[in-house]
Design an enzyme around this catalytic site. Structure first.
Site, PDB file in Angstrom:
ATOM      1  CE1 TYR A 155       6.138  -6.652 -16.945  1.00 14.81           C
ATOM      2  CE2 TYR A 155       4.366  -8.078 -17.700  1.00 14.81           C
ATOM      3  CZ  TYR A 155       4.942  -7.324 -16.720  1.00 14.81           C
ATOM      4  OH  TYR A 155       4.346  -7.244 -15.489  1.00 14.81           O
ATOM      5  CG  PHE A 201      -0.806   0.461 -10.143  1.00 15.15           C
ATOM      6  CD1 PHE A 201      -1.761   1.270 -10.753  1.00 15.15           C
ATOM      7  CD2 PHE A 201       0.259   0.018 -10.918  1.00 15.15           C
ATOM      8  CE1 PHE A 201      -1.670   1.619 -12.096  1.00 15.15           C
ATOM      9  CE2 PHE A 201       0.374   0.358 -12.259  1.00 15.15           C
ATOM     10  CZ  PHE A 201      -0.587   1.167 -12.855  1.00 15.15           C
ATOM     11  CG  LEU A 212       2.707  -7.930  -2.083  1.00 18.30           C
ATOM     12  CD1 LEU A 212       3.351  -9.184  -1.517  1.00 18.30           C
ATOM     13  CD2 LEU A 212       3.114  -6.724  -1.275  1.00 18.30           C
ATOM     14  CB  THR A 222       5.378   2.935  -3.778  1.00 22.39           C
ATOM     15  OG1 THR A 222       5.542   1.522  -3.863  1.00 22.39           O
ATOM     16  CG2 THR A 222       6.312   3.481  -2.713  1.00 22.39           C
ATOM     17  CB  ALA A 225      -0.904  -0.001   1.243  1.00 14.11           C
TER      18      ALA A 225
HETATM   19  P1  NAD Z   1       5.702  -0.541  -6.500  1.00 15.23           P
HETATM   20  O1  NAD Z   1       7.118  -0.988  -6.420  1.00 15.23           O
HETATM   21  O2  NAD Z   1       5.443   0.911  -6.635  1.00 15.23           O
HETATM   22  O3  NAD Z   1       4.886  -1.042  -5.203  1.00 15.23           O
HETATM   23  C1  NAD Z   1       5.138  -2.262  -4.576  1.00 15.23           C
HETATM   24  C2  NAD Z   1       4.498  -2.289  -3.195  1.00 15.23           C
HETATM   25  O4  NAD Z   1       4.731  -3.591  -2.641  1.00 15.23           O
HETATM   26  C3  NAD Z   1       5.072  -1.300  -2.180  1.00 15.23           C
HETATM   27  O5  NAD Z   1       4.032  -0.808  -1.366  1.00 15.23           O
HETATM   28  C4  NAD Z   1       6.022  -2.150  -1.319  1.00 15.23           C
HETATM   29  O6  NAD Z   1       6.204  -1.674   0.017  1.00 15.23           O
HETATM   30  C5  NAD Z   1       5.241  -3.457  -1.315  1.00 15.23           C
HETATM   31  N1  NAD Z   1       6.064  -4.630  -1.033  1.00 15.23           N
HETATM   32  C6  NAD Z   1       7.063  -5.148  -1.759  1.00 15.23           C
HETATM   33  N2  NAD Z   1       7.532  -6.279  -1.173  1.00 15.23           N
HETATM   34  C7  NAD Z   1       6.792  -6.459  -0.063  1.00 15.23           C
HETATM   35  C8  NAD Z   1       6.763  -7.441   0.962  1.00 15.23           C
HETATM   36  N3  NAD Z   1       7.596  -8.491   0.954  1.00 15.23           N
HETATM   37  N4  NAD Z   1       5.883  -7.289   1.961  1.00 15.23           N
HETATM   38  C9  NAD Z   1       5.018  -6.242   2.016  1.00 15.23           C
HETATM   39  N5  NAD Z   1       4.969  -5.294   1.056  1.00 15.23           N
HETATM   40  C10 NAD Z   1       5.856  -5.411   0.035  1.00 15.23           C
HETATM   41  O7  NAD Z   1       5.061  -1.387  -7.678  1.00 15.23           O
HETATM   42  P2  NAD Z   1       3.847  -1.150  -8.699  1.00 15.23           P
HETATM   43  O8  NAD Z   1       4.435  -0.823 -10.023  1.00 15.23           O
HETATM   44  O9  NAD Z   1       2.803  -0.283  -8.113  1.00 15.23           O
HETATM   45  O10 NAD Z   1       3.322  -2.647  -8.831  1.00 15.23           O
HETATM   46  C11 NAD Z   1       2.182  -3.132  -8.137  1.00 15.23           C
HETATM   47  C12 NAD Z   1       1.509  -4.181  -8.998  1.00 15.23           C
HETATM   48  O11 NAD Z   1       1.048  -3.554 -10.205  1.00 15.23           O
HETATM   49  C13 NAD Z   1       2.445  -5.321  -9.440  1.00 15.23           C
HETATM   50  O12 NAD Z   1       1.738  -6.522  -9.456  1.00 15.23           O
HETATM   51  C14 NAD Z   1       2.814  -4.911 -10.847  1.00 15.23           C
HETATM   52  O13 NAD Z   1       3.214  -6.010 -11.660  1.00 15.23           O
HETATM   53  C15 NAD Z   1       1.493  -4.325 -11.312  1.00 15.23           C
HETATM   54  N6  NAD Z   1       1.584  -3.467 -12.511  1.00 15.23           N
HETATM   55  C16 NAD Z   1       2.527  -2.490 -12.617  1.00 15.23           C
HETATM   56  C17 NAD Z   1       2.604  -1.750 -13.788  1.00 15.23           C
HETATM   57  C18 NAD Z   1       3.652  -0.658 -13.958  1.00 15.23           C
HETATM   58  O14 NAD Z   1       3.909  -0.254 -15.086  1.00 15.23           O
HETATM   59  N7  NAD Z   1       4.232  -0.136 -12.905  1.00 15.23           N
HETATM   60  C19 NAD Z   1       1.691  -1.968 -14.821  1.00 15.23           C
HETATM   61  C20 NAD Z   1       0.711  -2.943 -14.669  1.00 15.23           C
HETATM   62  C21 NAD Z   1       0.662  -3.709 -13.517  1.00 15.23           C
END
Ligand code: NAD
Length: 403
Positions: free
Chosen positions: A235, A53, A139, A51, A49
């Site tokens: 990807y 999405f 995550l 950073t 939660a």
């Molecule tokens: P991000 O790195 O911004 O956020 C990751 C979050 O996970 C953070 O809050 C972090 O504290 C938490 N986290 C990581 N390891 C953890 C653990 N062991 N325990 C508890 N919390 C943990 O990533 P994001 O880009 O927002 O990605 C979130 C999801 O969205 C992923 O499944 C990603 O594949 C998906 N997604 C991302 C994109 C993109 O372009 N960024 C596009 C589509 C889907």
């Protein structure tokens, strides 16, 4: 302390508390400028939660429909002369704003893959919520210790079946070069599925169900990515894509399990955006730089908060009758994958080089957004003055404390 960006490769080692606060504030302002989302769901668990999405999801639920939120994060606290991570400061800011707005918000900082954090979270849900109506699983992690076996799995970002060469961009120096990646071994594929696949999401839902903590008609959403042909070898057809297939398949299994309480699991396929995770994926920064240019020019650009608001409102992700694709996924990448957008990117991809990247791609936008992830690059902040780095998350439950 005076806090400046210290960028090493695709991460920034420092974070600015005031800049992170401004990022959270502007996401809250965006949600407040939109019509309230109509839903009965009021108790939300967000796993991941702090950073990207996940943070946007927490803000959209809290400010879009007055939800009470419990967030699970994995962030570094501040130390004497070392800043905390951006996700820590984002969460400090979010909770302070939520408290001012009289919105319930509590956070647990620790490894969401562990049984310990899961059971601590379930205890908190039982005590404060009774049950949850919505679970958002967001995550993104480079490693996972499997709680059953104790084995540490590391994800890799590699093609499958053949090696792969492509243009890639170093966003710091603006240089485009050729990258070659060897194909993954079967062990590396399995490890990546262990980390980014659906097993852990399913474990969370199983545990909630077992303790009767899922409310009637509860739903759960996790995030995936598909992307275009240009990034497919890296990807969707690569190791991370295999993990996403596994995540998407687990949505079906979870739906079957929670159908007994009228529940359903969804996948939302989101747009490619600059986040801490995506900047680590080879080829993606170049694709995103061109994508931003084309989508901004077409007035179709969205950030995390716009994506999540549209998912919860227009796409009705809070009801069970959602418009999904043929395999049951909510498509938030609908604008990204429009043929006019993709054909423009393909044209740019063919000609892009170190000389023209700043003009034909949105390199400046990428860099600004990357800096903003860590609270830098805000014109309203004077980065030459001291800022208090030792700030705490009001509710914090660290893995070793009992709140
Ligand atoms: P991000 O790195 O911004 O956020 C990751 C979050 O996970 C953070 O809050 C972090 O504290 C938490 N986290 C990581 N390891 C953890 C653990 N062991 N325990 C508890 N919390 C943990 O990533 P994001 O880009 O927002 O990605 C979130 C999801 O969205 C992923 O499944 C990603 O594949 C998906 N997604 C991302 C994109 C993109 O372009 N960024 C596009 C589509 C889907």
């Amino acid at each position: 302390m005076i806090v400046e960006p210290k960028i090493r490769g695709f991460i920034c080692l420092t974070a600015h508390p005031e800049g992170c606060k401004l990022n959270v504030q502007s996401q809250i302002d965006f949600i407040r400028s939109k019509p309230t989302i109509q839903t009965e769901k009021k108790r939300v668990l967000i796993i991941g939660a702090s950073t990207g999405f996940g943070l946007a999801s927490r803000i959209a639920c809290a400010y879009g429909f007055n939800a009470s939120t419990i967030g699970i994060i994995f962030e570094r606290e501040p130390e004497t002369a070392k800043t905390a991570t951006a996700g820590w400061y984002n969460t400090v800011a979010f909770e302070n704003f939520a408290n001012e707005s009289e919105l319930y918000a509590k956070t647990i900082n620790g490894d969401a893959f562990s049984d310990q954090i899961r059971s601590q979270t379930l205890d908190l849900i039982e005590k404060d919520f009774g049950q949850v109506d919505l679970v958002i699983y967001s995550l993104a992690s480079p490693r996972r210790t499997n709680p059953k076996t104790g084995i540490i799995h590391k994800s890799v970002l590699k093609p499958i079946g053949e090696s792969f060469s492509s243009k890639t961009l170093d966003t710091q120096n603006g240089k485009i070069s050729e990258i070659s990646l060897e194909q993954a071994t079967s062990e590396e594929i399995a490890d990546t599925i262990q980390v980014m696949g659906g097993e852990d999401w399913e474990l969370w839902i199983d545990s909630l169900l077992k303790r009767n903590l899922l409310a009637k008609n509860a739903t759960t959403i996790s995030y995936s990515y598909v992307g275009p042909e240009i990034t497919a070898k890296m990807y969707r057809n690569g190791t991370i894509g295999q993990a996403k297939n596994d995540l998407e398949n687990s949505a079906k299994r979870i739906s079957t399990k929670i159908s007994s309480i009228g529940g359903k699991a969804f996948i939302s396929v989101n747009k490619a955006l600059v986040t801490q995770s995506s900047s680590a994926i080879p080829v993606m920064p170049l694709y995103i730089t061109l994508l931003y240019k084309v989508m901004k020019e077409s007035n179709l650009h969205e950030g995390c908060i716009e994506q999540i608001y549209r998912m919860l409102s227009e796409k009705n992700a809070l009801t069970k009758s959602i418009n999904c694709d043929e395999i049951g996924r909510i498509r938030m990448d609908d604008w990204e994958l429009q043929s006019s957008i993709q054909s423009s990117i393909e044209d740019l991809w063919r000609i892009v080089d170190s000389e023209n990247i700043s003009s034909i791609g949105d390199l400046e936008g990428y860099r600004n957004e990357f800096l903003k992830l860590f609270g830098f690059g805000h014109s309203s902040i004077d980065y030459s003055i001291d800022v208090k780095i030792d700030v705490n998350i009001p509710s914090i439950w660290n893995s070793d404390s009992q709140g």
